[in-house]
Motif scaffolding. Structure first.
Motif, mmCIF file in Angstrom:
data_model
loop_
_atom_site.group_PDB
_atom_site.id
_atom_site.type_symbol
_atom_site.label_atom_id
_atom_site.label_comp_id
_atom_site.label_asym_id
_atom_site.label_seq_id
_atom_site.Cartn_x
_atom_site.Cartn_y
_atom_site.Cartn_z
ATOM 1 N N ALA A 145 -2.738 -2.127 4.470
ATOM 2 C CA ALA A 145 -3.921 -2.848 3.974
ATOM 3 C C ALA A 145 -3.736 -3.247 2.519
ATOM 4 O O ALA A 145 -4.117 -4.345 2.101
ATOM 5 N N ALA A 146 -3.133 -2.355 1.724
ATOM 6 C CA ALA A 146 -2.943 -2.628 0.300
ATOM 7 C C ALA A 146 -2.005 -3.795 0.063
ATOM 8 O O ALA A 146 -2.304 -4.709 -0.709
ATOM 9 N N VAL A 147 -0.844 -3.792 0.713
ATOM 10 C CA VAL A 147 0.124 -4.850 0.432
ATOM 11 C C VAL A 147 -0.374 -6.197 0.966
ATOM 12 O O VAL A 147 -0.080 -7.246 0.372
ATOM 13 N N VAL A 156 11.115 0.398 -1.303
ATOM 14 C CA VAL A 156 11.898 1.423 -1.983
ATOM 15 C C VAL A 156 11.348 2.789 -1.594
ATOM 16 O O VAL A 156 10.256 3.175 -2.009
ATOM 17 N N VAL A 157 12.101 3.497 -0.754
ATOM 18 C CA VAL A 157 11.707 4.814 -0.262
ATOM 19 C C VAL A 157 12.961 5.689 -0.303
ATOM 20 O O VAL A 157 13.811 5.582 0.582
ATOM 21 N N ARG A 217 6.709 -11.433 -6.447
ATOM 22 C CA ARG A 217 7.546 -10.486 -5.711
ATOM 23 C C ARG A 217 6.691 -9.267 -5.413
ATOM 24 O O ARG A 217 6.010 -8.757 -6.311
ATOM 25 N N LEU A 218 6.705 -8.810 -4.185
ATOM 26 C CA LEU A 218 5.863 -7.693 -3.772
ATOM 27 C C LEU A 218 6.747 -6.531 -3.350
ATOM 28 O O LEU A 218 7.550 -6.647 -2.410
ATOM 29 N N VAL A 219 6.593 -5.413 -4.053
ATOM 30 C CA VAL A 219 7.409 -4.222 -3.827
ATOM 31 C C VAL A 219 6.487 -3.087 -3.392
ATOM 32 O O VAL A 219 5.441 -2.864 -4.004
ATOM 33 N N LEU A 220 6.872 -2.368 -2.357
ATOM 34 C CA LEU A 220 6.201 -1.127 -1.981
ATOM 35 C C LEU A 220 7.147 0.013 -2.300
ATOM 36 O O LEU A 220 8.290 0.037 -1.816
ATOM 37 N N ALA A 221 6.692 0.954 -3.132
ATOM 38 C CA ALA A 221 7.538 2.063 -3.565
ATOM 39 C C ALA A 221 6.821 3.384 -3.315
ATOM 40 O O ALA A 221 5.724 3.599 -3.835
ATOM 41 N N VAL A 222 7.441 4.257 -2.534
ATOM 42 C CA VAL A 222 6.889 5.585 -2.268
ATOM 43 C C VAL A 222 8.029 6.592 -2.283
ATOM 44 O O VAL A 222 9.155 6.264 -1.900
ATOM 45 N N PRO A 223 7.771 7.819 -2.717
ATOM 46 C CA PRO A 223 8.849 8.798 -2.809
ATOM 47 C C PRO A 223 9.395 9.255 -1.464
ATOM 48 O O PRO A 223 10.569 9.607 -1.356
ATOM 49 N N VAL A 224 8.540 9.278 -0.421
ATOM 50 C CA VAL A 224 8.960 9.770 0.882
ATOM 51 C C VAL A 224 8.064 9.151 1.941
ATOM 52 O O VAL A 224 6.882 8.894 1.692
ATOM 53 N N VAL A 272 3.419 -1.797 -5.547
ATOM 54 C CA VAL A 272 2.369 -0.971 -4.946
ATOM 55 C C VAL A 272 2.952 0.415 -4.713
ATOM 56 O O VAL A 272 4.038 0.554 -4.127
ATOM 57 N N VAL A 273 2.236 1.450 -5.169
ATOM 58 C CA VAL A 273 2.784 2.801 -5.210
ATOM 59 C C VAL A 273 1.831 3.778 -4.533
ATOM 60 O O VAL A 273 0.614 3.732 -4.751
#
Length: 244
Positions: A158-160, A194-195, A170-177, A145-146
């Motif tokens: 809400a998204a995850v 992953v941030v 496997r559930l990954v949340l990835a955002v640049p900041v 999820v990005v």
């Protein structure tokens, strides 16, 4: 504070990131480099429109993954709609900030008209972006999820939760900041977080980008078409739609 917390291995520092990012595409490439080492073969990338889509495009392109959108809407406090008291994602139930509701003297039931209006707009965007296609199947597959950043984290939460209900392997949340406090609050919601940068002096997502122009529905559909939806590896594309 860079942040990259693979499940079961604790926090670890990532390589230094030079801020601000040039644009969302550069931010996506930074994330892609980190995600590429995490064994996410067969992943589905679900980007939160609108700003998460160019970020997700770069991730999907580098990982040769399927890209699609997961539509979310903020639930605003009616007298002050910019104040988010919750959020909703397609396929999921509303998620509220219970502490904030208590401070405002509200119950979730009080927001039923607002939730109904946001569901209607969510449905409109799903139709506009996906044109009748369902979400790609995610059961038993890694899902990333990005978004382009985390401020309060309401829509990401809400998204995850909506994705978790679909049974990914496997559930990954990835955002640049993301704001450091928000990033910490989301750790328990996902398998991997992953941030690359999580500053404590966070005021707004846009402060961490040189080019943070607003995107419209046409930009979202252009990114998805460029990615070759509904499946397959995205092809290389030019700079962000709507950018000089």
């Amino acid at each position: 504070m860079p942040w990259n917390r693979p499940a079961g291995r604790g926090a670890r520092r990532a390589a230094t990131v030079r801020l601000p990012y040039t644009d969302r595409s550069e931010a996506g490439r930074v994330l892609a480099a980190r995600l590429a080492t995490m064994g996410l073969d067969g992943a589905v990338v679900l980007a939160l429109p609108r700003g998460g889509v160019p970020v997700g495009y770069e991730i999907a392109r580098h990982l040769e993954a399927t890209l699609d959108v997961l539509v979310t809407r903020k639930i605003g406090y009616p007298p002050q709609p910019e104040l988010g008291v919750g959020a909703i994602a397609e396929g999921g139930a509303p998620v509220f900030d219970e502490g904030l509701l208590a401070r405002l003297g509200l119950r979730a039931d009080d927001l039923a008209p607002t939730v109904e209006a946001e569901r209607a707009e969510l449905d409109r965007r799903v139709t506009a972006y996906r044109r009748g296609r369902p979400l790609p199947p995610v059961a038993g597959r890694p899902v990333i999820v990005v978004d382009d950043g985390l401020a309060t984290g309401g829509t990401a939460r809400a998204a995850v939760r909506a994705v978790r209900g679909r049974g990914p392997s496997r559930l990954v949340l990835a955002v640049p900041v993301g704001a450091a406090e928000t990033v910490r609050s989301l750790e328990a919601e996902v398998d991997d977080l992953v941030v690359p940068v999580a500053p404590w002096d966070f005021q707004a997502v846009g402060q961490w980008y040189r080019d943070f122009g607003q995107l419209g529905d046409a930009d979202v559909t252009a990114w998805l078409e460029r990615a070759g939806r509904p499946g397959g590896g995205p092809a290389d594309g030019p700079a962000e739609p709507g950018r000089a």
